[in-house]
Design an enzyme around this catalytic site. Sequence first.
Site, short mmCIF file in Angstrom:
data_model
loop_
_atom_site.label_atom_id
_atom_site.label_comp_id
_atom_site.label_asym_id
_atom_site.label_seq_id
_atom_site.Cartn_x
_atom_site.Cartn_y
_atom_site.Cartn_z
N HIS A 6 0.83 -1.20 0.00
CA HIS A 6 0.00 0.00 0.00
C HIS A 6 0.87 1.26 0.00
O HIS A 6 1.20 1.81 1.05
CB HIS A 6 -0.90 -0.04 1.24
CG HIS A 6 -1.93 1.05 1.29
ND1 HIS A 6 -2.83 1.18 2.32
CD2 HIS A 6 -2.22 2.08 0.44
CE1 HIS A 6 -3.63 2.21 2.12
NE2 HIS A 6 -3.27 2.78 0.99
N HIS A 8 1.20 5.06 -2.26
CA HIS A 8 0.62 5.93 -3.29
C HIS A 8 1.70 6.92 -3.76
O HIS A 8 2.59 7.29 -3.00
CB HIS A 8 -0.56 6.73 -2.73
CG HIS A 8 -1.68 5.90 -2.20
ND1 HIS A 8 -2.44 5.09 -3.00
CD2 HIS A 8 -2.18 5.76 -0.94
CE1 HIS A 8 -3.37 4.49 -2.27
NE2 HIS A 8 -3.23 4.88 -1.01
N ARG A 71 -2.01 8.67 -6.10
CA ARG A 71 -2.35 9.26 -4.81
C ARG A 71 -3.85 9.13 -4.57
O ARG A 71 -4.67 9.62 -5.36
CB ARG A 71 -1.96 10.73 -4.84
CG ARG A 71 -2.13 11.43 -3.52
CD ARG A 71 -1.55 12.85 -3.57
NE ARG A 71 -1.48 13.39 -2.22
CZ ARG A 71 -0.82 14.48 -1.90
NH1 ARG A 71 -0.16 15.16 -2.83
NH2 ARG A 71 -0.81 14.91 -0.65
N ALA A 72 -4.22 8.50 -3.45
CA ALA A 72 -5.63 8.18 -3.21
C ALA A 72 -6.49 9.44 -3.07
O ALA A 72 -7.57 9.54 -3.65
CB ALA A 72 -5.77 7.30 -1.97
N TYR A 194 -11.59 7.64 5.40
CA TYR A 194 -10.85 6.42 5.04
C TYR A 194 -11.25 5.27 5.97
O TYR A 194 -11.56 4.16 5.52
CB TYR A 194 -9.33 6.65 5.15
CG TYR A 194 -8.69 7.38 3.98
CD1 TYR A 194 -9.44 8.10 3.07
CD2 TYR A 194 -7.31 7.34 3.81
CE1 TYR A 194 -8.83 8.77 2.02
CE2 TYR A 194 -6.69 8.01 2.75
CZ TYR A 194 -7.45 8.72 1.86
OH TYR A 194 -6.83 9.38 0.82
N HIS A 223 -5.71 0.36 5.91
CA HIS A 223 -5.76 1.00 7.23
C HIS A 223 -6.18 -0.02 8.29
O HIS A 223 -7.07 0.25 9.11
CB HIS A 223 -6.68 2.22 7.21
CG HIS A 223 -6.58 3.01 5.94
ND1 HIS A 223 -7.59 3.04 5.01
CD2 HIS A 223 -5.56 3.74 5.43
CE1 HIS A 223 -7.19 3.77 3.97
NE2 HIS A 223 -5.97 4.21 4.20
N GLU A 284 1.53 2.69 3.77
CA GLU A 284 0.98 3.89 3.13
C GLU A 284 1.94 5.06 3.26
O GLU A 284 1.54 6.20 3.48
CB GLU A 284 -0.42 4.25 3.68
CG GLU A 284 -1.20 5.13 2.69
CD GLU A 284 -2.66 5.31 3.03
OE1 GLU A 284 -3.10 4.92 4.11
OE2 GLU A 284 -3.38 5.86 2.17
#
Lengths: 341, 341
Positions: A6, A8, A71-72, A194, A223, A284
Amino acid sequence: MIIDCHGHYTTAPKALEEWRNKQIAGIKDPAQMPRPSDLSISDDALRESIETNQLKLMKQRGSDLTIFSPRASFMAHHIGDFKISSTWAAICNELCYRVSRLFPDNFIGAAMLPQSPGVDPKTCIPELEKCVKEYGFVGINLNPDPSGGHWNSPPLSERSWYPIYEKMVEYDIPAMVHVSTSCNPCFHTTGAHYLNADTTAFMQCLTADLFKDFPTLRFVIPHGGGAVPYHCGRFRGLAQELKKPLLKDHLLKNIYFDTCVYHQPGIDLLTRVIPVENILFASEMIGAVRGIDPETGQYYDDTRRYIEGSALSPEDRFKVYEGNARRVYPRLDQSLKARGR
Amino acid sequence: MIIDCHGHYTTAPKALEEWRNKQIAGIKDPAQMPRPSDLSISDDALRESIETNQLKLMKQRGSDLTIFSPRASFMAHHIGDFKISSTWAAICNELCYRVSRLFPDNFIGAAMLPQSPGVDPKTCIPELEKCVKEYGFVGINLNPDPSGGHWNSPPLSERSWYPIYEKMVEYDIPAMVHVSTSCNPCFHTTGAHYLNADTTAFMQCLTADLFKDFPTLRFVIPHGGGAVPYHCGRFRGLAQELKKPLLKDHLLKNIYFDTCVYHQPGIDLLTRVIPVENILFASEMIGAVRGIDPETGQYYDDTRRYIEGSALSPEDRFKVYEGNARRVYPRLDQSLKARGR
């Protein structure tokens, strides 16, 4: 090997954001709409944005390979229509592909989809196919709420999502269920939206029988699974009330959790209540929480320290770091094996 | 003494639900609208509904006193207008008051508010005042999303909520931040919407400076604080990014968490990461999760077992069971002292 499932591209050169801002301005004023070819980012600029950021921290922290997606929070599927999302997704995915070519030992792609509120999810399939077949991507990010916090799409168990799932099964790729920025003032993007989405997605699967229709479909809930592991008793009890099978049979052959939980007690809980086969290492990084924890003197998102500090055996740590990722992302495993890894 | 700060009247006699169904039918067809006086529930019926349910389980499990409010999922503030909500809240609160009179040693009230989407929260004040002054209620339930899952009210830090907070400060009562049923198909009520709301409310407070304006305002966040304790590192890190004080100074003088977490590892996490002064015993019994956990052979919501099984010292257990509740609900403390307890 340590695989971070995970990551980004949060550090893309500024030109990307500038192009996006012009695209957004172009929604109201078509004269300002930029062409994709107006965006020019050199390989050197890409290299620098990675070497001084993600790659530097990966080396410091000891992770080897990151599954890397756009990028989320910038996906922002709620902005504009399908055409806007489609152009934007293509640009963002191509940049991740270029990063994966520049650093083939360290990055491999996962696709952002050109979702748009109210638009049939099957419109995402051409971009998905391109990313898998041409770019060698090994997974996708699926946004259960393209509205950005208004939650007006059907639950993930509804049939409108099935064309995506059929392609996922065909290509044997998992989806990370990941929302984007919240445009609802009730929800802070990384602090509420999120985590809420993670919990919501899990519960949408719990109440349905999606995995009866797709026994090999795989979701990674990021997460650390939102609130799920902390409330595992509640979820087991709710499944029981709903006359569903035990979670291990009902959901845990298809749902996985990453380790983006930024303190030791959280990781200790995750590894205590979720079967180790369902946990995938992730950080992340560089993401929502970039600071140093004054309680430890270490970066909050240096999640490897928490795995090392957990009660996991070396065999279980191997599963979390590498074995599970190879199983959940078979195309990653194939790519690694083709390179002798 | 063991005080359970989170119980709802989920077992009210069937006549209540029948009256409500008529009221809902009356929204479309005023000829069907019932009068409040059409609802008749005897003391014996109330007694039976409590003695065979909550009180029986309280005795079995060893809790003494429950802070008792109307059934959360039945508040359904999204149904009808303010007048509908107002009549409904008055009826539900009165029943809890009658229960508290029938069982003064075991139940004390907390008020449901007559919230309605888009209606100024200050319209709730007359009901709030009645419940505190006439019924002796010691707290309120505040719904941050009266729409039932569409989240179109302002965040709790916005000034439109302030009249409620001013009354809470004046009467020295806390609010449990508790949503009601979800009418958004994305969100399962007790599996997603409740937990999401807990996390959302915490984050709304984190990003704002509400407690600078109201230094003595107190919120109890139910269901163990949603995802907050599990992601404590994330929230500490986000506060740091936002240049807010440490959580202990920024929020933990005003925010408390209950123990409605239905397995031992969850309670162990809660008591490990949240200061014991901020944890209040609760079970939400009889509520969302009524079954027996096959892993333990005990009821999921028999949360006292988890507190007993935790690492808390006897002194800390006293705080969780009684001391903190007396501090957070001063009117409860006064009421108990007046009765020599």
